[in-house]
Design a protein around this motif. Structure first.
Motif, PDB file in Angstrom:
ATOM      1  N   LEU A   1       1.081  -1.059   0.358  1.00  0.00           N
ATOM      2  CA  LEU A   1      -0.083   0.166  -0.067  1.00  0.00           C
ATOM      3  C   LEU A   1       0.805   1.310  -0.155  1.00  0.00           C
ATOM      4  N   ALA A   2       1.887   1.129   0.379  1.00  0.00           N
ATOM      5  CA  ALA A   2       2.595   2.640   0.861  1.00  0.00           C
ATOM      6  C   ALA A   2       3.940   2.569  -0.423  1.00  0.00           C
ATOM      7  N   CYS A   3       3.900   1.689  -1.175  1.00  0.00           N
ATOM      8  CA  CYS A   3       4.547   1.331  -2.302  1.00  0.00           C
ATOM      9  C   CYS A   3       3.862   2.070  -3.483  1.00  0.00           C
ATOM     10  N   GLN A   4       2.120   1.953  -3.253  1.00  0.00           N
ATOM     11  CA  GLN A   4       1.325   1.724  -4.740  1.00  0.00           C
ATOM     12  C   GLN A   4       2.139   3.167  -5.749  1.00  0.00           C
ATOM     13  N   LYS A   5       2.093   3.192  -6.527  1.00  0.00           N
ATOM     14  CA  LYS A   5       2.327   3.751  -7.790  1.00  0.00           C
ATOM     15  C   LYS A   5       3.638   4.633  -7.356  1.00  0.00           C
ATOM     16  N   ARG A   6       4.901   3.180  -6.600  1.00  0.00           N
ATOM     17  CA  ARG A   6       5.982   4.384  -7.100  1.00  0.00           C
ATOM     18  C   ARG A   6       6.846   2.757  -7.291  1.00  0.00           C
ATOM     19  N   PRO A   7       7.856   3.823  -8.181  1.00  0.00           N
ATOM     20  CA  PRO A   7       9.055   2.331  -8.973  1.00  0.00           C
ATOM     21  C   PRO A   7       9.134   1.407  -8.082  1.00  0.00           C
ATOM     22  N   ILE A   8       8.514   0.461  -7.664  1.00  0.00           N
ATOM     23  CA  ILE A   8       9.457  -0.496  -6.600  1.00  0.00           C
ATOM     24  C   ILE A   8       8.576  -1.326  -7.129  1.00  0.00           C
ATOM     25  N   SER A   9       9.306  -3.088  -7.400  1.00  0.00           N
ATOM     26  CA  SER A   9       8.854  -4.300  -7.564  1.00  0.00           C
ATOM     27  C   SER A   9       7.912  -5.027  -6.786  1.00  0.00           C
ATOM     28  N   MET A  10       6.939  -6.182  -7.090  1.00  0.00           N
ATOM     29  CA  MET A  10       6.636  -6.712  -5.945  1.00  0.00           C
ATOM     30  C   MET A  10       7.792  -7.705  -5.279  1.00  0.00           C
ATOM     31  N   ASP A  11       9.074  -6.902  -6.140  1.00  0.00           N
ATOM     32  CA  ASP A  11       9.995  -9.004  -5.139  1.00  0.00           C
ATOM     33  C   ASP A  11      10.598  -7.749  -5.031  1.00  0.00           C
ATOM     34  N   ALA A  12      10.393  -6.033  -4.767  1.00  0.00           N
ATOM     35  CA  ALA A  12      11.247  -5.833  -3.521  1.00  0.00           C
ATOM     36  C   ALA A  12      10.563  -5.613  -2.216  1.00  0.00           C
ATOM     37  N   VAL A  13       9.331  -5.751  -2.720  1.00  0.00           N
ATOM     38  CA  VAL A  13       8.309  -5.621  -0.877  1.00  0.00           C
ATOM     39  C   VAL A  13       8.347  -6.568  -0.737  1.00  0.00           C
ATOM     40  N   GLU A  14       8.475  -8.677  -1.481  1.00  0.00           N
ATOM     41  CA  GLU A  14       8.422  -9.411  -0.962  1.00  0.00           C
ATOM     42  C   GLU A  14       9.700  -9.566  -0.060  1.00  0.00           C
TER      43      GLU A  14
ATOM     44  N   VAL B   1       8.451  -3.321  16.322  1.00  0.00           N
ATOM     45  CA  VAL B   1       9.583  -2.862  15.996  1.00  0.00           C
ATOM     46  C   VAL B   1       9.635  -3.515  15.045  1.00  0.00           C
ATOM     47  N   ILE B   2       8.608  -3.890  14.006  1.00  0.00           N
ATOM     48  CA  ILE B   2       8.427  -4.671  12.992  1.00  0.00           C
ATOM     49  C   ILE B   2       8.002  -3.546  12.291  1.00  0.00           C
ATOM     50  N   GLY B   3       7.347  -2.050  12.854  1.00  0.00           N
ATOM     51  CA  GLY B   3       7.558  -0.710  11.901  1.00  0.00           C
ATOM     52  C   GLY B   3       8.628  -0.412  11.637  1.00  0.00           C
ATOM     53  N   GLU B   4       9.119  -0.648  12.485  1.00  0.00           N
ATOM     54  CA  GLU B   4      10.673   0.475  12.620  1.00  0.00           C
ATOM     55  C   GLU B   4      11.754  -0.656  11.879  1.00  0.00           C
ATOM     56  N   LYS B   5      11.567  -2.222  11.995  1.00  0.00           N
ATOM     57  CA  LYS B   5      12.581  -2.549  10.879  1.00  0.00           C
ATOM     58  C   LYS B   5      12.075  -2.163   9.382  1.00  0.00           C
ATOM     59  N   VAL B   6      10.934  -2.093   8.775  1.00  0.00           N
ATOM     60  CA  VAL B   6       9.981  -2.016   7.993  1.00  0.00           C
ATOM     61  C   VAL B   6      10.761  -0.631   7.278  1.00  0.00           C
ATOM     62  N   LEU B   7      10.594   0.629   8.233  1.00  0.00           N
ATOM     63  CA  LEU B   7      11.035   1.806   8.110  1.00  0.00           C
ATOM     64  C   LEU B   7      11.864   1.810   7.130  1.00  0.00           C
TER      65      LEU B   7
ATOM     66  N   LEU C   1      12.111   7.121  -1.042  1.00  0.00           N
ATOM     67  CA  LEU C   1      11.561   8.184   0.605  1.00  0.00           C
ATOM     68  C   LEU C   1       9.951   8.253   0.363  1.00  0.00           C
ATOM     69  N   VAL C   2       9.049   8.619  -1.257  1.00  0.00           N
ATOM     70  CA  VAL C   2       7.712   8.550  -0.643  1.00  0.00           C
ATOM     71  C   VAL C   2       7.584   7.137   0.335  1.00  0.00           C
ATOM     72  N   ALA C   3       7.459   6.204  -0.305  1.00  0.00           N
ATOM     73  CA  ALA C   3       6.909   4.739   0.659  1.00  0.00           C
ATOM     74  C   ALA C   3       7.329   4.716   1.901  1.00  0.00           C
ATOM     75  N   TYR C   4       8.861   5.187   2.111  1.00  0.00           N
ATOM     76  CA  TYR C   4       9.128   5.589   3.049  1.00  0.00           C
ATOM     77  C   TYR C   4       7.892   6.103   4.409  1.00  0.00           C
ATOM     78  N   ILE C   5       7.651   7.570   3.755  1.00  0.00           N
ATOM     79  CA  ILE C   5       6.830   8.420   5.123  1.00  0.00           C
ATOM     80  C   ILE C   5       5.547   7.964   4.671  1.00  0.00           C
ATOM     81  N   ARG C   6       5.119   7.439   3.762  1.00  0.00           N
ATOM     82  CA  ARG C   6       3.537   7.013   3.653  1.00  0.00           C
ATOM     83  C   ARG C   6       3.265   5.893   4.774  1.00  0.00           C
ATOM     84  N   PHE C   7       4.671   4.906   4.867  1.00  0.00           N
ATOM     85  CA  PHE C   7       4.620   3.788   5.879  1.00  0.00           C
ATOM     86  C   PHE C   7       5.101   4.420   7.690  1.00  0.00           C
ATOM     87  N   ALA C   8       5.364   5.325   7.293  1.00  0.00           N
ATOM     88  CA  ALA C   8       6.068   6.462   8.522  1.00  0.00           C
ATOM     89  C   ALA C   8       4.558   6.512   9.390  1.00  0.00           C
TER      90      ALA C   8
END
Ligand SMILES: [Zn+2]
Length: 165
Positions: free
Chosen positions: A72-85, A106-112, A120-127
Motif C-alpha cells: 500500500l505504501a509502495c503504490q504507484k512508486r517504482p518498486i517491484s513486487m519482488d522488492a516488497v517481498e 519493532v516490526i514497523g521500525e524494521k520495515v522503515l 522515500l515516498v513509500a517510507y513517509i507513507r508507511f511512517a
C-alpha cells in the motif's frame, strides 16, 4: 540450521528438550563442518509469534498482512513486487530473534529502515501509518528531519565518489 560459527548447513541434533516455557523447544546441535556446538530454540508450530500492539492487544504475526501494508505504501512508486517481498522476508528473518512476542513497533521500525533505502515516498507513507503522527505539525517536523537527513546522505554519497580524471 545454519551454524552460527562457520555458516555450515550440515548439523546434527545431539539433545532435544522442551523449554520451561513449554512452547519452545531447546536443541543442542553440533556442526558437521566445524564441530562446534550450539543451542537453538524453536517455536512449536501451533504457537505463532505474537505481535503486541500499542494498546497491548496481541495478534499472531501475519506476513501477508505485513506485505499488503508495505504494498500500500509502495503504490504507484517504482518498486517491484519482488522488492516488497524481499523486505517482508528480511523482516521475517530478523524476527527470529523474538521467540514469543514482538512489539508491533519493532516490526514497523524494521520495515522503515528498509524502505528508507528503497523509496522515500513509500517510507513517509508507511511512517505516517505506523507512527500515527498525532497531528500535522508532528508530521511536518518528521518530514523536515527526513529531508535534512536525505540531503546529508546524498552529500556524503557525492563526497565518497572518487573524482573522475
Ligand atoms: Zn560450523
Amino acid at each position: 540450521m545454519k551454524c552460527p560459527f562457520c555458516g555450515g548447513l550440515d548439523d546434527q541434533v545431539i539433545d532435544t528438550r522442551p523449554n520451561d516455557l513449554s512452547s519452545l523447544i531447546r536443541r543442542r546441535r553440533e556442526c558437521g563442518e566445524c564441530k562446534k556446538r550450539y543451542t537453538t530454540y524453536e517455536r512449536v508450530e501451533e504457537t505463532p509469534l505474537m505481535v503486541v500492539k500499542s494498546d497491548s492487544r496481541r495478534e499472531p504475526f501475519n506476513a501477508k498482512k505485513l506485505q499488503s501494508g508495505i504494498s500500500l505504501a509502495c503504490q504507484k512508486r517504482p518498486i517491484s513486487m519482488d522488492a516488497v517481498e524481499r523486505i517482508v522476508s528480511e523482516v521475517e528473518h530478523e524476527l527470529q530473534d523474538y521467540l514469543m512476542e514482538v512489539p508491533s513497533k519493532v516490526i514497523g521500525e524494521k520495515v522503515l529502515k528498509k524502505l528508507w533505502d528503497v523509496d522515500l515516498v513509500a517510507y513517509i507513507r508507511f511512517a505516517s501509518v505506523y507512527r500515527q503522527f498525532a497531528d500535522i505539525d508532528t508530521f511536518m517536523e518528521e518530514l523536515k528531519k527526513l529531508k535534512k537527513e536525505h540531503v546529508r546522505q546524498q552529500r556524503t554519497k557525492l563526497e565518497r565518489k572518487p573524482l573522475s580524471a
